[in-house]
Design a protein around this motif. Sequence first.
Motif, PDB file in Angstrom:
ATOM      1  N   ASP A  46      25.190  35.122  41.022  1.00 20.97           N
ATOM      2  CA  ASP A  46      26.128  36.139  41.479  1.00 20.97           C
ATOM      3  C   ASP A  46      25.542  37.531  41.239  1.00 20.97           C
ATOM      4  O   ASP A  46      25.157  37.866  40.116  1.00 20.97           O
ATOM      5  CB  ASP A  46      27.450  35.976  40.711  1.00 20.97           C
ATOM      6  N   ARG A  54      22.290  29.165  46.943  1.00 19.76           N
ATOM      7  CA  ARG A  54      23.132  29.195  45.743  1.00 19.76           C
ATOM      8  C   ARG A  54      22.496  30.084  44.667  1.00 19.76           C
ATOM      9  O   ARG A  54      22.208  29.642  43.560  1.00 19.76           O
ATOM     10  CB  ARG A  54      23.349  27.777  45.232  1.00 19.76           C
ATOM     11  N   SER A  68      33.546  36.831  33.658  1.00 17.08           N
ATOM     12  CA  SER A  68      33.547  35.507  34.287  1.00 17.08           C
ATOM     13  C   SER A  68      33.517  35.639  35.811  1.00 17.08           C
ATOM     14  O   SER A  68      34.130  36.542  36.384  1.00 17.08           O
ATOM     15  CB  SER A  68      34.786  34.712  33.867  1.00 17.08           C
ATOM     16  N   LYS A  69      32.801  34.736  36.449  1.00 15.82           N
ATOM     17  CA  LYS A  69      32.662  34.776  37.898  1.00 15.82           C
ATOM     18  C   LYS A  69      33.996  34.591  38.603  1.00 15.82           C
ATOM     19  O   LYS A  69      34.263  35.232  39.630  1.00 15.82           O
ATOM     20  CB  LYS A  69      31.677  33.703  38.357  1.00 15.82           C
ATOM     21  N   SER A  70      34.845  33.724  38.068  1.00  7.71           N
ATOM     22  CA  SER A  70      36.136  33.463  38.718  1.00  7.71           C
ATOM     23  C   SER A  70      36.987  34.724  38.766  1.00  7.71           C
ATOM     24  O   SER A  70      37.612  35.025  39.787  1.00  7.71           O
ATOM     25  CB  SER A  70      36.885  32.344  37.991  1.00  7.71           C
ATOM     26  N   ALA A  71      36.991  35.477  37.670  1.00  5.70           N
ATOM     27  CA  ALA A  71      37.772  36.718  37.639  1.00  5.70           C
ATOM     28  C   ALA A  71      37.189  37.751  38.594  1.00  5.70           C
ATOM     29  O   ALA A  71      37.922  38.483  39.272  1.00  5.70           O
ATOM     30  CB  ALA A  71      37.823  37.274  36.223  1.00  5.70           C
ATOM     31  N   ARG A  72      35.869  37.807  38.677  1.00  9.04           N
ATOM     32  CA  ARG A  72      35.230  38.746  39.607  1.00  9.04           C
ATOM     33  C   ARG A  72      35.537  38.371  41.051  1.00  9.04           C
ATOM     34  O   ARG A  72      35.831  39.236  41.885  1.00  9.04           O
ATOM     35  CB  ARG A  72      33.717  38.779  39.386  1.00  9.04           C
ATOM     36  N   SER A  73      35.470  37.085  41.353  1.00  7.08           N
ATOM     37  CA  SER A  73      35.738  36.636  42.721  1.00  7.08           C
ATOM     38  C   SER A  73      37.184  36.902  43.124  1.00  7.08           C
ATOM     39  O   SER A  73      37.458  37.307  44.257  1.00  7.08           O
ATOM     40  CB  SER A  73      35.434  35.134  42.840  1.00  7.08           C
ATOM     41  N   GLU A  74      38.091  36.688  42.193  1.00  8.13           N
ATOM     42  CA  GLU A  74      39.516  36.878  42.481  1.00  8.13           C
ATOM     43  C   GLU A  74      39.872  38.348  42.661  1.00  8.13           C
ATOM     44  O   GLU A  74      40.665  38.703  43.535  1.00  8.13           O
ATOM     45  CB  GLU A  74      40.342  36.280  41.345  1.00  8.13           C
ATOM     46  N   SER A  75      39.263  39.203  41.848  1.00  8.63           N
ATOM     47  CA  SER A  75      39.643  40.619  41.845  1.00  8.63           C
ATOM     48  C   SER A  75      38.780  41.491  42.749  1.00  8.63           C
ATOM     49  O   SER A  75      39.205  42.580  43.158  1.00  8.63           O
ATOM     50  CB  SER A  75      39.561  41.174  40.423  1.00  8.63           C
ATOM     51  N   LYS A 107      37.761  39.995  31.105  1.00  5.29           N
ATOM     52  CA  LYS A 107      37.717  38.807  31.966  1.00  5.29           C
ATOM     53  C   LYS A 107      36.698  38.931  33.086  1.00  5.29           C
ATOM     54  O   LYS A 107      36.251  37.924  33.646  1.00  5.29           O
ATOM     55  CB  LYS A 107      39.104  38.550  32.569  1.00  5.29           C
ATOM     56  N   ASN A 135      27.097  39.368  38.340  1.00  4.96           N
ATOM     57  CA  ASN A 135      26.967  38.851  36.981  1.00  4.96           C
ATOM     58  C   ASN A 135      26.544  40.019  36.078  1.00  4.96           C
ATOM     59  O   ASN A 135      25.639  40.781  36.437  1.00  4.96           O
ATOM     60  CB  ASN A 135      25.897  37.754  36.993  1.00  4.96           C
TER      61      ASN A 135
END
Length: 267
Positions: A151, A148, A18-25, A15, A154
């Motif tokens: 990431d 912007r 994905s950027k969302s998983a990296r941002s969350e964790s 996971k 990434n």
Amino acid sequence: MLENPRSPRVRSVAKLASKSARSESGLFLLEGPQAVSEALAFRPELVMELFATPTALERHPEVAAAASEADLDIEYVTEEVLDAMADTVTPQGFVAVCRQFPTAVKDVFAASPKLIAILEEVRDPGNAGTIVRAADAAGADAVVFTGRAVDLYNPKVVRSSTGSIFHVPVAVGADLADVLVRARAAGLTVLAADVKGDDLLAARTDGVLAKPTAWLFGNEARGLLDEQLELADRVVTVPIYGHAESMNLATAASVCLYESAFAQRSA
């Protein structure tokens, strides 16, 4: 040994593509023996988990030795599991999970840098990672991602940097105007690289490249906006002497950074 490519643990690692998983964790993926070796050599405290196939460890005993030195256990996995974890098609037998570690912008300039690269809304991960690598090679003190931009964590940025993200401080999510104010306060000359600028040869002959410099590079598609160019002390372009339609951003950035590196070491 982890053998099930559909296990929850394997999926949690995968996971991180994905950027969302990296941002969350706050974690990111690291793939391949070279990148893993650089992490273990320079920032071993960032490596949370290390997975490898037995075959890969046989080919790269130095990775096992570095992991042991860092007191990090290696989890054996099958080729199928490693493929399921990795973002790339050929992870070369190693996948690690690392903690993200961006540098604060204020710390970049508090260190009295002589050469930095600023990436304004650079979106292509291959370009971004390659510029980080080029900045590292040229002896730059830091890289700053503004606007912007892609990431930093990434997987393709990480791969393209080939471990340089562990060598050179990188700040992310910064505001361009604020960064340029800080750069000038730190005594840096801001040079913008853009096709509208003066020939780089002129900058080579008048001595500006020998000064402490912040190079500003823009978005691959549109470059830098006119109002952004006005924020620079000078705008220069890398000339094309052949028939090429244009030059890749990372290639042009490498030329600019090395021109400064040469000039500063010759001064």
